[in-house]
Design an enzyme around this catalytic site. Structure first.
Site, PDB file in Angstrom:
ATOM      1  N   VAL A  14     -29.340  75.489  17.980  1.00 34.06           N
ATOM      2  CA  VAL A  14     -28.323  76.285  18.916  1.00 34.06           C
ATOM      3  C   VAL A  14     -27.061  75.380  18.760  1.00 34.06           C
ATOM      4  CG1 VAL A  14     -27.688  76.884  21.379  1.00 34.06           C
ATOM      5  CG2 VAL A  14     -29.804  77.134  20.581  1.00 34.06           C
ATOM      6  N   ASP A  32     -26.215  63.649  19.078  1.00 33.23           N
ATOM      7  CA  ASP A  32     -27.604  63.823  18.977  1.00 33.23           C
ATOM      8  C   ASP A  32     -27.983  62.682  18.942  1.00 33.23           C
ATOM      9  OD1 ASP A  32     -29.388  66.483  17.941  1.00 33.23           O
ATOM     10  OD2 ASP A  32     -30.047  64.588  18.092  1.00 33.23           O
ATOM     11  N   ARG A  37     -30.852  63.178  11.927  1.00 31.65           N
ATOM     12  CA  ARG A  37     -30.349  64.377  12.168  1.00 31.65           C
ATOM     13  C   ARG A  37     -29.062  64.407  11.709  1.00 31.65           C
ATOM     14  NH1 ARG A  37     -30.263  69.697  10.967  1.00 31.65           N
ATOM     15  NH2 ARG A  37     -29.236  71.067  12.490  1.00 31.65           N
ATOM     16  N   THR A  89     -35.555  73.129  26.030  1.00 29.92           N
ATOM     17  CA  THR A  89     -36.130  73.020  27.216  1.00 29.92           C
ATOM     18  C   THR A  89     -37.613  73.513  27.059  1.00 29.92           C
ATOM     19  OG1 THR A  89     -35.262  75.114  27.692  1.00 29.92           O
ATOM     20  CG2 THR A  89     -34.327  73.108  28.753  1.00 29.92           C
ATOM     21  N   THR A 124     -32.171  77.193  28.045  1.00 31.25           N
ATOM     22  CA  THR A 124     -32.740  78.084  28.748  1.00 31.25           C
ATOM     23  C   THR A 124     -33.510  77.456  30.020  1.00 31.25           C
ATOM     24  OG1 THR A 124     -33.142  79.498  26.962  1.00 31.25           O
ATOM     25  CG2 THR A 124     -34.354  80.058  28.840  1.00 31.25           C
ATOM     26  N   CYS A 264     -38.398  80.328  22.311  1.00 33.97           N
ATOM     27  CA  CYS A 264     -38.015  80.999  23.523  1.00 33.97           C
ATOM     28  C   CYS A 264     -38.900  82.134  23.996  1.00 33.97           C
ATOM     29  CB  CYS A 264     -36.810  82.065  23.229  1.00 33.97           C
ATOM     30  SG  CYS A 264     -35.161  80.976  22.854  1.00 33.97           S
ATOM     31  N   ARG A 335     -41.260  75.773  15.462  1.00 31.15           N
ATOM     32  CA  ARG A 335     -41.428  75.381  16.820  1.00 31.15           C
ATOM     33  C   ARG A 335     -42.495  76.415  17.592  1.00 31.15           C
ATOM     34  NH1 ARG A 335     -35.392  75.169  18.950  1.00 31.15           N
ATOM     35  NH2 ARG A 335     -35.280  77.057  17.373  1.00 31.15           N
TER      36      ARG A 335
END
Length: 426
Positions: A14, A32, A37, A89, A124, A264, A335
């Protein structure tokens, strides 16, 4: 606020596309906590493939004032006037929301928060998290007063991993702010880079609720067709034939059965359910849909075993090949993948399971699941069962006949392969 400096906390699926999009107009500081990364991105590579190397390098091009800087040092964000939080989240093993990344991000921001700053959350959450959980942390660590010294907003992410058509700037953005004036500023900010337009919600809680029901609705719809698939298999009816026939009616919404994972759809309904329980309502449909979808991996494996027994294929000490371990097709994102449930259930029958995936990162899969995945050109064995779990386009090029033992079963979870090449599908 006419010339904002934007800090983006979290540079994953994102945050990175968002940082690159904003860097075309504003100074952006990407933060981050993962040093590897940040190093990878600063080298001009993004293993998530959400941003092309060309676009990433262009955003990082350093003159006297680079458009985008990436760092693991929170001090690099101290001159920012707008903070965008895009941390994950997840849920824990008991399916309870884990807000720790949001709280830690809020602590980091709180320590460098200045008068007039705006903190916008994209992660979210269930309705109320921004103002009831995050804002108090910002106040505690900054010593400042909400809606007097600093402000908040919420604009839920709508990233679709692997989708090169619906990208961050081409998906309409829901926005909100903690006051009417701030809501307008947040909306104007996003509207300056989102070509698809924006929708300003009436409050932060409304925007939070809108996001969490988007994925909950999709989860329930898929659960319905998964249940249909179970029924129609017992009736010896092809589910896809039924769906095609029903879809000829103008108002029938066609969903297809399958494994429901990812960051999600497989997670967000639990956030809404948790909030519902907190206010005294026991959600029925939401959790029923989750139970159905969470059990599909085990169901698929057991259907494969039934077919194998019917064909007298070797089960105990037999060999199975699972095609795909990412949570969706043509992207490297693993994920919350449900393909692992198929793999583990097959292993419970004492089967040896190989996994082939042309997209997943080998090191990541080894770390997460202890599995050494194969690429398509590394398949040099034959199998008693082959299960297509993810519809990567690469798999259409495989010669399945060369991978099958004499009585092998081929099961297609995604209704992706030619029907004359398979023994069963959802």
């Amino acid at each position: 606020m006419n010339h904002p400096k934007i800090a983006i906390i979290g540079l994953g699926y994102v945050g990175l596309p968002l940082a690159v999009a904003f860097s075309k107009k504003y100074t952006v500081i990407g933060f981050d906590i993962n040093q590897s990364r940040v190093d990878e991105l600063n080298s001009g590579k993004d293993h998530t493939l959400e941003v092309s190397d060309e676009d990433l390098k262009e955003a990082l091009a350093s003159n006297t004032s680079p458009a985008m800087k990436l760092s693991t040092d929170a001090e690099a964000m101290k001159e920012a006037t707008i903070f965008l939080v895009t941390v994950p989240t997840p849920t824990d093993k008991n399916r309870q929301p884990v807000l720790t990344p949001l709280i830690k991000a809020s602590e980091t921001i709180g320590k460098i928060l200045k008068d007039g700053d705006i903190v916008i959350y994209e992660s979210t959450v269930y309705p109320g998290v921004t103002e009831e959980v995050c804002v108090p942390v910002l106040e505690q660590y900054s010593g400042k007063t909400f809606n007097k010294d600093f402000f908040a907003g919420y604009s839920p992410e709508r990233i679709n991993p692997g989708d090169k058509l619906h990208t961050v700037t081409t998906i309409l953005k829901v926005t909100s702010g903690s006051t009417p004036e701030i809501a307008k500023k947040v909306d104007d900010l996003y509207a300056s880079v989102i070509t698809a337009g924006t929708h300003m919600a009436s409050s932060i809680k409304v925007a939070e609720a809108a996001k969490v029901i988007e994925n909950s609705q999709r989860d329930i719809n898929i659960a319905f067709v998964n249940e249909l698939s179970k029924i129609f298999r017992l009736l010896d009816i092809d589910t896809n034939d039924v769906l095609e026939a029903a879809a000829t009616k103008w108002n029938f919404i066609k969903y297809t059965p399958g494994l429901v994972g990812g960051h999600c759809i497989g997670v967000d309904p639990y956030y809404l359910a948790q909030k519902a329980l907190e206010v005294g309502y026991n959600p029925e449909i939401i959790l029923s849909g989750r139970r159905m979808n969470d059990g599909m991996g085990k169901y698929v494996a057991n259907e494969v075993i039934k077919l194998m027994l019917n064909k007298e294929a070797k089960v105990k000490n037999g060999k199975a090949l699972v095609l795909g371990i990412t949570f969706k097709e043509n992207c490297p994102d693993t994920r919350n993948t449900k393909a692992i449930d198929v793999i583990e259930e097959l292993k419970s029958y004492n089967m040896h399971v190989d996994v082939c995936d042309p997209w997943a990162n080998k090191e990541e899969v080894k770390t997460l699941f202890g599995i050494d995945i194969l690429r398509c050109n590394e398949l040099n064995s034959t199998y008693d069962s082959i299960i297509l779990a993810v519809s990567h386009s690469d798999f259409l090029e495989l010669d399945l006949s060369a991978l099958k033992n004499e009585k092998a079963v081929v099961f297609d979870v995604k209704s992706f392969l030619p029907t004359d090449k398979i023994d069963g599908r959802l």
